[in-house]
Enzyme design. Structure first.
Site, PDB file in Angstrom:
ATOM      1  CG  ASP A 195      -0.275   0.129   2.604  1.00  0.00           C
ATOM      2  OD1 ASP A 195       0.885  -0.039   2.527  1.00  0.00           O
ATOM      3  OD2 ASP A 195      -0.897   0.179   3.393  1.00  0.00           O
ATOM      4  CB  SER A 196       4.478   1.543  -0.037  1.00  0.00           C
ATOM      5  OG  SER A 196       4.834  -0.080  -0.946  1.00  0.00           O
ATOM      6  CG  ASP A 243       0.366  -4.613   2.141  1.00  0.00           C
ATOM      7  OD1 ASP A 243       0.623  -4.616   3.413  1.00  0.00           O
ATOM      8  OD2 ASP A 243       1.152  -3.106   1.734  1.00  0.00           O
ATOM      9  CE  LYS A 260       3.322  -5.422   3.960  1.00  0.00           C
ATOM     10  NZ  LYS A 260       2.854  -4.907   4.432  1.00  0.00           N
ATOM     11  CD  GLU A 289       0.750  -1.222   7.607  1.00  0.00           C
ATOM     12  OE1 GLU A 289       0.673  -0.272   8.780  1.00  0.00           O
ATOM     13  OE2 GLU A 289       1.434  -1.324   6.661  1.00  0.00           O
ATOM     14  CD  GLU A 313       8.624   0.288   7.153  1.00  0.00           C
ATOM     15  OE1 GLU A 313       7.176  -0.451   6.637  1.00  0.00           O
ATOM     16  OE2 GLU A 313       8.627   1.174   6.721  1.00  0.00           O
TER      17      GLU A 313
END
Ligand code: KIV
Length: 271
Positions: free
Chosen positions: A53-54, A92, A120, A122, A189
């Site tokens: 999602d970057s 993501d 993925k 978070e 990260e």
């Protein structure tokens, strides 16, 4: 044969990555967003393609990943899947699309149906139930700890996490809980290298570091950083295009340097 001179021999699976961890062989991950780059990366032998999602920041011009939608993620996962043959595609899940296990199951289903092989998410201990819900139903999950960009406003900025004993202990504990819940991979990260090393040794799932030193089982970089497209590149990244001269060469150099333990070095690492 030097790394990157031929395509991957077989499709990469979760089992391939676990075997590589057991054998002490590092694997390569690149965050990328479109079909031609996916085709080039998988031809270079990159094991994991992360549709991160970057893309909200690297492609769409937002100043965080928070505005990214399911529709945007699906659009880019589909594009990457069209360019790929043998790499493992990780998609993501965007901000607030996995706030409850049921919501996570519904949205992860859409990402998988778009062509991802894994999703993925978070967060720490609060996601253990979600990891169990997804993995029990056949959806592989990559957890993401340390600097979790979707929580940027809670964290007070894009900062290194786990610098003191308490927060380091919390991240270590979260990693153990997610491992036990059945997570298949873990992105770490922006955490100090010694903490990433401790976690990598403590958990059974392979770890993928970004700004986490060289002792994780794998590394990930964003394609924009590899190709020098980022205006203010983060400390942990490196422009491999300068030295290599072309895009396949840059991907190959990144992969070789990770496999040989040359990248990341001290200048890319938080201690
Ligand atoms: O969104 C992304 O590209 C990521 C990586 C930076 C790990 O989460």
């Amino acid at each position: 044969m030097p790394y990157g001179t031929s395509e991957l021999a077989k499709p990469v699976t979760v089992q391939t990555l676990r075997r590589m961890k057991a054998d002490g062989e590092k694997f390569i991950t690149v965050a990328l967003y479109d079909a031609p780059m996916a085709a080039m990366a998988q031809r270079t032998g990159v094991e994991v393609l992360l549709v991160g999602d970057s893309l909200g920041m690297t492609v769409l011009g937002f100043d965080s990943t928070i505005p990214v939608t399911m529709e945007q993620m699906i659009y880019h996962v589909e594009a990457v899947a069209r360019g790929n043959r043998k790499s493992l595609i990780m998609g993501d899940m965007p901000f607030m699309t996995y706030a409850t296990p049921e919501q996570a199951l519904a949205n992860a289903t859409r990402i998988m149906q778009a062509g991802a092989h894994m999703v993925k998410i978070e967060g720490g201990a609060w996601l253990a139930e979600t990891v169990r819900m997804l993995t029990d139903r056949g959806i592989p999950v990559c957890a993401h700890l340390g600097l979790t960009p979707q929580s940027v406003h809670k964290l007070g900025g894009f900062r290194v996490q786990g610098r003191d004993e308490d927060t380091a202990g919390e991240i270590l504990n979260d990693a153990a809980l997610l491992d036990e819940a059945g997570a298949d991979l873990l992105v770490l990260e922006c955490v100090p290298a010694p903490l990433a090393q401790r976690i990598t040794e403590a958990v059974s799932m392979p770890t993928i570091g970004i700004g986490a030193g060289r002792d994780t089982d794998a590394q990930v970089l964003v394609i924009n950083d590899i190709l020098g497209l980022t205006e203010k590149p983060p400390k942990f990244s490196k422009n491999f295009l300068v030295e290599a001269g072309d895009i396949p060469g840059a991907l190959r150099k990144y992969a070789e340097d990770v496999k040989n333990g040359v990248f990341p070095d001290e200048s890319h690492t938080f201690n």
